[in-house]
Design a protein around this motif. Sequence first.
Motif, PDB file in Angstrom:
ATOM      1  N   UNK A 756       3.312  -5.939  -0.991  1.00 57.12           N
ATOM      2  CA  UNK A 756       4.712  -5.567  -1.153  1.00 57.12           C
ATOM      3  C   UNK A 756       5.605  -6.409  -0.248  1.00 57.12           C
ATOM      4  N   UNK A 757       6.854  -6.551  -0.647  1.00 54.72           N
ATOM      5  CA  UNK A 757       7.901  -7.089   0.220  1.00 54.72           C
ATOM      6  C   UNK A 757       8.684  -5.897   0.768  1.00 54.72           C
ATOM      7  N   UNK A 758       9.125  -5.987   2.019  1.00 50.65           N
ATOM      8  CA  UNK A 758       9.825  -4.876   2.656  1.00 50.65           C
ATOM      9  C   UNK A 758      11.233  -5.301   3.054  1.00 50.65           C
ATOM     10  N   UNK A 759      12.214  -4.504   2.641  1.00 52.66           N
ATOM     11  CA  UNK A 759      13.610  -4.759   2.992  1.00 52.66           C
ATOM     12  C   UNK A 759      14.147  -3.539   3.727  1.00 52.66           C
ATOM     13  N   UNK A 760      14.726  -3.774   4.900  1.00 49.39           N
ATOM     14  CA  UNK A 760      15.229  -2.667   5.720  1.00 49.39           C
ATOM     15  C   UNK A 760      16.585  -2.191   5.240  1.00 49.39           C
TER      16      UNK A 760
END
Length: 887
Positions: A756-760
């Motif tokens: 997964x890619x994680x965006x805050x």
Amino acid sequence: MTVKTEDLLSEITEALYQKKAVLLTGSTGVGKTYLAKRISEQLSKSEYSCFPSSEDQRVNVEIISCHNSVTYEDVVGGISADTESGKMTFEYKDKILLETVIKAAEDYKKGKGSKYVLIMDDLQRNDVSTLVGDAINAIGSEGKETKLYLNSGSVIMVPPNFYVIGTYNSTEVGAIALSSDLMRKFYVREILSDIEYITEDSEAENAVYYDKVRSLVFNYLDMQYRLSTYDQNRYFLGHGYFSGDNVALKIRYQLIPILKQYISEGILDRAASESVRLLEAACIKTKTATPKISKKSSFSEYKNGVTATRFIAEDSTRKCSSVPIENLVGRIIDQKLLSDDQIKNAILFNKKVCYREVEVGGVTYLATLIANNIQHNKIRRSGKSDGRCLYNGGTILVDDSEHYFTGGFHPKDYVKAACWENTESYKLGESFGGNLVLFRIVWQYYQALINAYSQYLKNTSSDEDKKKLLEYIKNEWESFLSDFKKIEPKSVNKTGRTDSDWKQEEAGYNQEANEKVRKRIAKLSVLWSNPGDVITVEDGSKIILEGVDNEMSDSIYKEYQEAMETLGIKQMILQGPPGTSKTYSAKAFLKYMAHNCSDEELADIQIADYSNEDKYCAKLFKGKGEPDVAWDIVQFHPSYGYEDFIRGIKVSTKPGSDTILYETVNKVLGNIAELAKKHKKTKFFLIIDEINRANLATVFGELIYGLEYRTEPVATPYSVNNNNRISMPDNLYIIGTMNTADKSIGGIDYAIRRRFLFFEQLPDVKVIKTYKSEKGTTQEELNEQASKLFEYVEKVFEEDYLSPEYRKEDVQIGHTYFLVDSKDKLMKRFEYQIIPILKEYYKDGIISFDVSDATDGFNGFLNCIAGKINMTSQREIIEKIFNDLIA
């Protein structure tokens, strides 16, 4: 491929050929599954064949994802429950291991050189001895042929062209150890993290970042972990994270979230936060600095230098001329008020402007305002392969690729129907009135400008000049639309006249009306001005025409899209503490992907009926054309399982009776995957709300592998339509939302996180300050009060009050708690939402402080959180504290 990788592949392939079973061990991200697949490819060489002279040297690969819900009956064989005609049937079936062995034996008996490889992925997630059971001797059979005796009494020959490759991550939390008897059957090869598997250039960006991250981890690794070689290997992230040409993106959206998680879990010292921040800043700089230097226009060889006078006069009468359209597009490109991406999305490739399609040989070819070479050659008049091209206009180069403008522009035809009322995709015939497409180009040009300035002002509401400019653009568009609706050709009297006579007169009137349309377009101030020009408003004031700093191509949603497409990772998670608009942002991203559609349009493209392939959403049901984007949403919870998400048995009753019916069906992910395969032109999105609330390894099952290796079928325990395979198509995207304050966040292990890619999504006071600010002074004053309350709440999460075990970014409640349109609502939010959640934080030890006797101001607020002030009997005190905080 580096020399080190080639040597490793040769070593393991030779070992696999001799031993028949290889076990690849190592931590997350060292490429165990990747190597298993490459080793399988290496086996296609005849030197590894039982029959080198055979022409058939194919390698047949089967993969088992050994997640914790897979059993012996799923892998080897056993009684399977199937549904047929609504009834449950039970029968013995060989499963993937025995099926593969039997197929290999059949080919071996025929003297074929084909090989069969069974990859058993993530063996640490299951008790392999129980999983394989009496079929254990199929693994590592070094002889020419070995007999496999099963408890069922069956005897199966295990041929030498059958191979097993296992992957095992011993550093995973909860890893199940392999027995010594089983280990002896494998050639065991540990893969340690080493950048030389990726690049031999120590100065390469990959190598530089690799050294930075490993040094950061080692320098700040808690002493208890630093002293253990096992723990060092576990937390020194694998070289696979640093592969490819976009390593800065991977670090920013995959590695940095993991490093922050390390800090939260106490694996890294909290002092590492600053180093992680600097690393993130370096990645952002790498991403943003380069394009500004080397940015090249997407367009060339188009009609440039077009003036309003030229637009009116040039090719105003010639039949089928596309020049007026080309001139209008050329003007918009030259103006540079819209970005290249906006021009492509809003005008050139937007079905709202126009589109045409034709089916040739069972394949549907579709083009919009312009067509590429393939579409140009296939889309012909009357659908005949030898007919004239429909796209017979002039050309334009888009990203160095030649495209053709639509022809069919007839200046003596005029569309009298209310074309401005059609706000959906517009399908043209083989000819069209000259007014139609010109109007729709102008419409999308103004809508793109309005969207861009509106988006900019959401974050920069203090820019009064842009507000005035946006208001002017809206007014000019409304004025143009009103005038356009009034333009109608003169009526023709047909009584007592021949067709040719009245039609000639009508053509003249149509041409006059088309000329009026073009003259009205030529009067548009915004369209024919350039950035930096001064526009005079009706009241005499002046406005400078200028673009916006955060044009849509640079928005956060564009960043999400680019990261997924560039890295080929089509799963993302929006993570942050409660109240930071994660689910809202997920839907906003979908609206962006659907060409900035409205809330109503977004509702129309949500999947409503998986059983109806042709009309699965309201947009299709209303006959408005195939959507560019379709979506659905599901919420995970602790009891959510594989049978709820992938596939399972549906139990129902026959209508009008008590008869129980059984049916094996796809569930949410299985359904949307099948739908996406059948509609490849549409991008499908599945939002998974609260994704960390369920056990992801169990819920995704074998599709954990499918997330990374798209389009590759993987076996499932259930068969739907006599097919037990399922795959993830390339046009299916997953958007998860994750509450970082939730204790279940630790349930996402690092192997799953890597996919997964994680965006805050963090608390942002600017969102509060600009909330509904267009309503005027009263709302702006309320926003200021809400912002003050936000700042006091934020203070509770500073170092003096926050437990060192938590990061402020993970637990501070977000801005949505403070978005209100009345002071009374803000008070109720304070009393019934903000204080209760902070009281929970206080009880859980997330925040702590000394209690005083204060009943006012910030100290009184702390006493509310500590429970010293009664929320029921002391409401007057609470209201006074509230007023103190917002004063």
